[in-house]
Write an enzyme that holds these catalytic residues in place. Structure first.
Site, mmCIF file in Angstrom:
data_model
loop_
_atom_site.group_PDB
_atom_site.id
_atom_site.type_symbol
_atom_site.label_atom_id
_atom_site.label_comp_id
_atom_site.label_asym_id
_atom_site.label_seq_id
_atom_site.Cartn_x
_atom_site.Cartn_y
_atom_site.Cartn_z
ATOM 1 N N CYS A 23 90.531 31.714 8.879
ATOM 2 C CA CYS A 23 89.476 32.738 8.985
ATOM 3 C C CYS A 23 89.720 33.739 10.117
ATOM 4 O O CYS A 23 89.185 34.840 10.096
ATOM 5 C CB CYS A 23 88.115 32.084 9.150
ATOM 6 S SG CYS A 23 87.644 31.093 7.726
ATOM 7 N N HIS A 57 83.312 37.891 11.739
ATOM 8 C CA HIS A 57 83.723 37.133 10.556
ATOM 9 C C HIS A 57 82.462 36.746 9.786
ATOM 10 O O HIS A 57 81.473 36.311 10.380
ATOM 11 C CB HIS A 57 84.488 35.882 11.005
ATOM 12 C CG HIS A 57 84.766 34.924 9.902
ATOM 13 N ND1 HIS A 57 85.232 35.320 8.672
ATOM 14 C CD2 HIS A 57 84.644 33.567 9.838
ATOM 15 C CE1 HIS A 57 85.382 34.260 7.908
ATOM 16 N NE2 HIS A 57 85.029 33.185 8.578
ATOM 17 N N ASN A 116 81.935 33.470 2.439
ATOM 18 C CA ASN A 116 83.028 33.428 3.405
ATOM 19 C C ASN A 116 84.359 33.662 2.681
ATOM 20 O O ASN A 116 84.822 32.806 1.926
ATOM 21 C CB ASN A 116 83.020 32.064 4.101
ATOM 22 C CG ASN A 116 84.061 31.953 5.201
ATOM 23 O OD1 ASN A 116 84.970 32.774 5.286
ATOM 24 N ND2 ASN A 116 83.936 30.934 6.022
HETATM 25 O O1 UT7 Z 1 84.909 30.344 8.393
HETATM 26 C C1 UT7 Z 1 85.234 29.203 9.108
HETATM 27 C C2 UT7 Z 1 84.116 28.755 9.863
HETATM 28 N N1 UT7 Z 1 83.207 27.979 9.086
HETATM 29 C C3 UT7 Z 1 81.928 28.088 9.313
HETATM 30 O O2 UT7 Z 1 81.564 28.950 10.051
HETATM 31 C C4 UT7 Z 1 80.978 27.108 8.724
HETATM 32 C C5 UT7 Z 1 80.165 26.540 9.812
HETATM 33 N N2 UT7 Z 1 79.108 25.673 9.380
HETATM 34 C C6 UT7 Z 1 78.037 26.105 8.695
HETATM 35 O O3 UT7 Z 1 77.948 27.246 8.325
HETATM 36 C C7 UT7 Z 1 76.914 25.131 8.465
HETATM 37 O O4 UT7 Z 1 77.131 23.967 9.206
HETATM 38 C C8 UT7 Z 1 76.758 24.751 6.967
HETATM 39 C C9 UT7 Z 1 76.214 25.941 6.201
HETATM 40 C C10 UT7 Z 1 78.081 24.310 6.393
HETATM 41 C C11 UT7 Z 1 75.733 23.624 6.831
HETATM 42 O O5 UT7 Z 1 74.518 23.976 7.445
HETATM 43 P P1 UT7 Z 1 73.801 22.945 8.433
HETATM 44 O O6 UT7 Z 1 72.532 23.560 8.831
HETATM 45 O O7 UT7 Z 1 74.783 22.627 9.522
HETATM 46 O O8 UT7 Z 1 73.520 21.730 7.483
HETATM 47 P P2 UT7 Z 1 74.029 20.226 7.616
HETATM 48 O O9 UT7 Z 1 75.493 20.139 7.385
HETATM 49 O O10 UT7 Z 1 73.456 19.667 8.864
HETATM 50 O O11 UT7 Z 1 73.310 19.571 6.356
HETATM 51 C C12 UT7 Z 1 71.872 19.490 6.260
HETATM 52 C C13 UT7 Z 1 71.519 18.811 4.966
HETATM 53 C C14 UT7 Z 1 72.305 17.521 4.723
HETATM 54 O O12 UT7 Z 1 71.442 16.581 4.126
HETATM 55 P P3 UT7 Z 1 70.793 15.399 5.014
HETATM 56 O O13 UT7 Z 1 71.964 14.636 5.563
HETATM 57 O O14 UT7 Z 1 70.002 16.100 6.081
HETATM 58 O O15 UT7 Z 1 69.978 14.662 4.006
HETATM 59 C C15 UT7 Z 1 73.358 17.932 3.721
HETATM 60 O O16 UT7 Z 1 73.768 16.860 2.896
HETATM 61 O O17 UT7 Z 1 71.832 19.665 3.855
HETATM 62 C C16 UT7 Z 1 72.601 18.951 2.897
HETATM 63 N N3 UT7 Z 1 73.490 19.880 2.209
HETATM 64 C C17 UT7 Z 1 73.095 20.607 1.143
HETATM 65 N N4 UT7 Z 1 71.924 20.677 0.476
HETATM 66 C C18 UT7 Z 1 71.850 21.544 -0.550
HETATM 67 C C19 UT7 Z 1 74.772 20.204 2.500
HETATM 68 N N5 UT7 Z 1 75.220 21.111 1.637
HETATM 69 C C20 UT7 Z 1 74.213 21.387 0.791
HETATM 70 C C21 UT7 Z 1 74.068 22.273 -0.309
HETATM 71 N N6 UT7 Z 1 72.872 22.308 -0.932
HETATM 72 N N7 UT7 Z 1 75.062 23.068 -0.729
#
Ligand code: UT7
Length: 324
Positions: free
Chosen positions: A115, A251, A281
């Site tokens: 990225c 980004h 992304n």
């Molecule tokens: O370009 C390279 C750099 N990459 C990035 O910048 C990505 C960085 N990370 C992020 O953008 C965020 O961490 C994510 C968007 C990937 C995730 O957001 P988050 O607020 O950190 O969510 P989380 O991973 O803490 O997940 C929260 C909940 C989980 O469920 P539980 O464990 O709380 O029951 C996940 O299983 O959301 C669940 N979850 C989803 N639910 C619905 C994860 N993916 C999904 C989904 N739809 N697609």
């Protein structure tokens, strides 16, 4: 000290025709439009057609950039193509683009910083222009991440999309540049984070392309702090302050990361270019895509101070400051 400045002459971008909306993703994995929008700001992503490759996306973006620059392809003597999703393991996708543009001089290579690829590519192209190795460069970010996603993994497949963006840089004597050009940059990498965001395959290990794996929460946690450091150093190196900035073009990974970074520097929303809603992304393509949008809609104008930054797999991260 070099007396040459790398001045931006034009921008271009390309998104594949097929749009995959959040609503469509709801029938593929256990997700919802509301979750994706709230957590990331993404509304849709573009997916390359069957038989449409990274080189096709890159060539379309490069042609648009050359047209906007009013520069003929035959004048280009350097192509740096940032991609983590090349057409083939080798040769570099950049040489395919070179051939497609009918360029028979100069040199071309791919650069792999995921990225952060575009920021790395811009910095490297600038150094080569300043070293007198080339006069006019195409700096391209192009990706087909749809080909390396695990479409059954909802934690990653909703986040990424395909696309390409390009800029044309020209080496101009400082005395004639009118203050324009790439003013400063700051690149970093730290391999201790390599298992936070990676692809689980490759020619030397599995002999397959592999699939993207990410600990999203961990990447998120690190991103804002690490990016803050490179942005501060980039501003310092150019002798400007955060208040001097006209445009922040980050980004496009996640709206919440973008907003958190902007808050740290007190940049108001009006100064931030955000395009993540429309394409998700797109890795190395995201910054040149966003630059092209903001140039074409008249926001970024000649003389504006523009800061770009990114963090990606590795981790690699960096920032660059351009007087447009
Ligand atoms: O370009 C390279 C750099 N990459 C990035 O910048 C990505 C960085 N990370 C992020 O953008 C965020 O961490 C994510 C968007 C990937 C995730 O957001 P988050 O607020 O950190 O969510 P989380 O991973 O803490 O997940 C929260 C909940 C989980 O469920 P539980 O464990 O709380 O029951 C996940 O299983 O959301 C669940 N979850 C989803 N639910 C619905 C994860 N993916 C999904 C989904 N739809 N697609």
């Amino acid at each position: 000290m070099s007396s040459v400045r790398s001045v931006v002459r034009g921008t271009g971008s390309y998104l594949p025709a097929r749009v995959l909306t959040n609503a469509a993703m709801e029938s593929m994995v256990a997700t919802s439009d509301a979750w994706i929008r709230q957590r990331t700001g993404i509304g849709a992503r573009h997916i390359a057609a069957e038989g449409e490759y990274t080189s096709d996306l890159a060539t379309a973006a490069a042609k648009a950039a050359l047209e906007s620059a009013g520069i003929d392809a035959s004048e280009i003597d350097l192509i740096v193509l940032a991609t983590a999703t090349p057409d083939l393991t080798f040769p570099a996708t950049a040489v395919t683009v070179q051939e497609r543009l009918g360029i028979e001089q100069g040199f071309a290579f791919d650069l792999q910083a995921v990225c952060s690829g575009f920021v790395y590519a811009l910095t490297n192209a600038d150094a080569l222009l300043k070293a007198g190795q080339a006069k006019k460069a195409l700096v391209i970010g192009a990706e087909t991440f749809s080909r390396i996603l695990d479409w059954s993994d909802r934690t990653t497949c909703v986040l990424f999309g395909d696309g390409a963006g390009a800029v044309v840089l020209e080496a101009v004597e400082e005395s004639e540049a009118g203050g324009r050009g790439l003013l400063s940059c700051d690149l970093r990498a730290d391999g201790r984070f390599r298992d936070k965001l990676y692809v689980d395959g490759g020619p030397s290990t599995t002999q397959t392309a592999g699939h993207l794996r990410m600990e999203g929460r961990e990447v998120f946690k690190q991103a804002v702090g690490l990016v803050h450091g490179v942005v501060e150093r980039t501003l310092q190196k150019a002798g400007v302050t955060a208040d001097d900035l006209d445009w922040f073009v980050p980004h496009q990974a996640n709206r919440r990361i973008i907003d958190a970074t902007a808050r740290k520097f007190d940049w108001p929303e009006e100064k931030i270019v955000v395009t993540v809603e429309g394409h998700g992304n797109t890795s190395a393509a995201s910054i040149p895509l966003a630059l092209d949008v903001a140039v074409r809609d008249g926001r970024i104008k000649q003389g504006d101070l523009v800061l770009v930054e990114a963090l990606g797999g590795g981790f690699t991260w960096g920032a660059a400051l351009v007087r447009w």
